[in-house]
Write an enzyme that holds these catalytic residues in place. Structure first.
Site, PDB file in Angstrom:
ATOM      1  N   THR A 132       0.812  -1.228   0.000  1.00 34.66           N
ATOM      2  CA  THR A 132       0.000   0.000   0.000  1.00 34.66           C
ATOM      3  C   THR A 132       0.846   1.280   0.000  1.00 34.66           C
ATOM      4  O   THR A 132       0.663   2.154  -0.844  1.00 34.66           O
ATOM      5  CB  THR A 132      -0.933   0.030   1.234  1.00 34.66           C
ATOM      6  OG1 THR A 132      -0.153  -0.266   2.387  1.00 34.66           O
ATOM      7  CG2 THR A 132      -2.056  -0.979   1.098  1.00 34.66           C
ATOM      8  N   ASP A 222      12.556  -5.163  -1.300  1.00 35.89           N
ATOM      9  CA  ASP A 222      11.869  -4.738  -0.082  1.00 35.89           C
ATOM     10  C   ASP A 222      12.002  -5.915   0.878  1.00 35.89           C
ATOM     11  O   ASP A 222      11.336  -6.935   0.723  1.00 35.89           O
ATOM     12  CB  ASP A 222      10.401  -4.419  -0.383  1.00 35.89           C
ATOM     13  CG  ASP A 222       9.602  -4.061   0.880  1.00 35.89           C
ATOM     14  OD1 ASP A 222      10.091  -4.341   1.993  1.00 35.89           O
ATOM     15  OD2 ASP A 222       8.484  -3.521   0.739  1.00 35.89           O
ATOM     16  N   ARG A 388      -7.670  -6.465   3.551  1.00 36.47           N
ATOM     17  CA  ARG A 388      -6.710  -6.375   2.452  1.00 36.47           C
ATOM     18  C   ARG A 388      -7.449  -6.691   1.164  1.00 36.47           C
ATOM     19  O   ARG A 388      -7.284  -7.721   0.545  1.00 36.47           O
ATOM     20  CB  ARG A 388      -5.523  -7.316   2.668  1.00 36.47           C
ATOM     21  CG  ARG A 388      -4.640  -6.953   3.857  1.00 36.47           C
ATOM     22  CD  ARG A 388      -3.626  -5.842   3.629  1.00 36.47           C
ATOM     23  NE  ARG A 388      -4.111  -4.476   3.693  1.00 36.47           N
ATOM     24  CZ  ARG A 388      -3.325  -3.430   3.985  1.00 36.47           C
ATOM     25  NH1 ARG A 388      -2.052  -3.592   4.281  1.00 36.47           N
ATOM     26  NH2 ARG A 388      -3.803  -2.218   3.974  1.00 36.47           N
TER      27      ARG A 388
HETATM   28  C1  LIG Z   1       5.249  -2.667   6.458  1.00 33.79           C
HETATM   29  C2  LIG Z   1       5.779  -2.699   5.114  1.00 33.79           C
HETATM   30  C3  LIG Z   1       6.208  -1.533   4.472  1.00 33.79           C
HETATM   31  C4  LIG Z   1       6.060  -0.162   5.084  1.00 33.79           C
HETATM   32  O1  LIG Z   1       6.776  -0.067   6.259  1.00 33.79           O
HETATM   33  P1  LIG Z   1       6.310   0.851   7.507  1.00 33.79           P
HETATM   34  O2  LIG Z   1       7.370   0.621   8.514  1.00 33.79           O
HETATM   35  O3  LIG Z   1       4.961   0.374   7.933  1.00 33.79           O
HETATM   36  O4  LIG Z   1       6.284   2.243   7.020  1.00 33.79           O
HETATM   37  C5  LIG Z   1       6.728  -1.655   3.192  1.00 33.79           C
HETATM   38  N1  LIG Z   1       6.821  -2.856   2.595  1.00 33.79           N
HETATM   39  C6  LIG Z   1       6.401  -3.997   3.176  1.00 33.79           C
HETATM   40  C7  LIG Z   1       6.539  -5.291   2.472  1.00 33.79           C
HETATM   41  C8  LIG Z   1       5.874  -3.961   4.451  1.00 33.79           C
HETATM   42  O5  LIG Z   1       5.459  -5.103   5.023  1.00 33.79           O
END
Ligand SMILES: *Cc1c(COP(=O)(O)O)cnc(C)c1O
Length: 481
Positions: A132, A222, A388
């Site tokens: 998101t 990520d 979700r």
């Molecule tokens: C939680 C999350 C984010 C965002 O991180 P925050 O610490 O909530 O700002 C980005 N990518 C993934 C895969 C996440 O699980």
């Protein structure tokens, strides 16, 4: 970890003992209904005191270890050049093999800096699936998110081990269509959150890199849920059974060019970072760090959290820690399947996801079935879950609703928080909800923010179904349950 019982059954087993606890309370159904009404049928708007099991998220809600807590006491609060930062960079180099570290206050802050630095208006960003906050930041700077998953990724009744893979033919098509100069970078999300916590394979990562490297496109991971992805690779991918979690993470990092993560997940603290060995990428982001986050050696985090992050990062590479959520999820999901509750399979590394489309097929997507399911689970069980589905999708530029690929209701499994009796309770109440599914209806917005509406949007139950569900529950279980 899992352990085999003498009857041949496998159960999740905690490789820790619980030394600090926090009390929770199970409010009766009538009270839960009131709380849900007040929260506008949005679980984000509930107060913690009204929640029995908080399965909203694993973000910042994991139990820390004694060693993390102890490390917080040696925090060096220097504004610049803090020793805490250097302990973090040592841990990053040890765990990931990356020497440049840019600390940020949480994952989305990393996304903000990456978007600002590398995405030009009109460019596209291919990825396995969006998150998101990722989508919000990448689109705010004029980029377009392209999700190149394989068809199987959207099959909620699957046994495919790596639904988080990119479809290589689609990536090739995308490169041919847009050309390398229109592609900002390729993003791979570990344990793909919105696909139900599904991992990618090392093989897929290698193939992506082989395709984009000759074109000068870099690979961004990520890694918010990286230790779970490594754990699932160890369990599912040929050739990795005997490798350690650390070796698997290191191998991913050798393939990737740059990593960012929210430390709120696998690292069990509250913070985030960007790390790389590529000086060019690091140097491009670095000037913006003190503008938006804080000085280079704290990036908006407290020194205490930085210390705990360094410890948590090393700990997540231990097998018992990397597998603590994944094995509980496996149990939770398999128990749901046994009881006929429609959940996403195979089990992933983040949560047990109820498939609202199969649970309440009579609620059309325009009435937000996953949001309704999330509200129903709170009313019937006092369990807070996260929508979700289409509520989590913002409207398009013309103001139309964007139907989500999946309508999932997520029961997140924070690390080291819940026990088997909690999962059994959840399974039992989900079974009751399934048996009473016809009582559940749809939702309609009466207050809707323009961006990330799922956080603060307020909704109403169509036909007042919340009341009927609570009344039926009290009838079946008595007024005090
Ligand atoms: C939680 C999350 C984010 C965002 O991180 P925050 O610490 O909530 O700002 C980005 N990518 C993934 C895969 C996440 O699980």
């Amino acid at each position: 970890m899992s352990i085999l019982l003498s009857n041949g059954k496998e159960i999740p087993i905690e490789m820790h003992k619980i030394r600090i606890v926090q009390r929770v309370r199970l409010a009766p159904a009538a009270e839960r209904l009131q709380a849900m009404e007040k929260a506008g049928y949005n679980t984000f708007m509930l107060r913690s005191r009204d929640i029995f099991l908080d399965m909203l998220t694993d973000s910042g809600t994991n139990a820390m270890t004694d060693l993390q807590q102890a490390a917080m006491m040696q925090a060096d609060d220097a504004y610049a050049g803090s020793e805490s930062f250097y302990r973090l960079t040592d841990a990053v180099e040890d765990v990931f093999g990356y020497k440049y570290v840019l600390p940020v206050h949480q994952g989305r802050a990393a996304e903000h800096l990456l978007a600002k630095t590398f995405i030009k208006p009109g460019q596209v960003v291919p990825m396995n699936y969006h998150f998101t906050t990722t989508r919000a930041h990448f689109e705010l700077v004029g980029g377009t998110v392209l999700e190149l998953y394989a068809d199987e990724a959207l099959n909620t009744q699957s046994s495919h081990p790596f639904k988080g893979n990119i479809d290589l033919a689609r990536l090739k098509e995308c490169i041919d269509k847009y050309g390398a100069e229109k592609i900002s970078f390729v993003r791979m999300e570990a344990t793909t959150n919105l696909l139900g916590g599904q991992p990618y394979s090392m093989e897929n990562l290698k193939a992506i890199k082989a395709m984009i490297e000759p074109l000068g496109i870099f690979l961004l991971i990520d890694g918010s849920l990286i230790s779970e992805n490594a754990y699932l690779i160890k369990q599912r991918e040929a050739g990795y059974a005997d490798k350690s979690i650390k070796e698997i993470i290191r191998e991913m990092m050798e393939i990737a060019d740059i990593l960012y993560l929210s430390a709120r997940k696998s690292c069990s603290v509250r913070g985030g970072m960007i790390a790389t060995n590529r000086k060019d990428l690091h140097d491009a982001i670095r000037p913006w760090l003190p503008v938006y986050e804080g000085f280079f050696t704290y990036g908006g985090m407290s020194s205490r959290e930085i210390e705990a992050m360094a410890v948590g990062m090393r700990e997540m590479t231990e097998l018992e820690v990397a597998g603590s959520a994944a094995d509980a999820i496996k149990y939770f999901v398999n128990r749901c399947v046994e009881e006929g509750i429609p959940v996403v399979t195979p089990p992933g590394g983040l949560a047990c996801h109820v498939d609202a489309r199969r649970m309440i097929p009579h609620v059309p997507q325009s009435q937000y079935p996953a949001g309704a399911m999330s509200a129903a689970i709170y009313i019937a069980a006092g369990i807070r879950t996260m929508e979700r589905g289409s509520v989590s999708m913002d409207r398009d530029r013309e103001g139309n609703d964007v139907p989500s690929d999946l309508e999932l209701c997520r029961l997140a499994v924070p690390r080291r928080i819940f026990t088997m009796s909690h999962y059994e309770y959840a399974v039992d109440r989900l079974k009751w909800i399934k048996a009473n599914a016809d009582l559940i209806g749809g939702l309609v917005f009466f207050e809707e923010p323009p961006v990330l509406r799922f956080f603060a949007g307020l909704m109403k139950p169509l036909g007042g179904w919340g009341q009927k569900l609570a009344a039926k529950f009290a009838q079946d279980f008595g007024p005090n349950c």
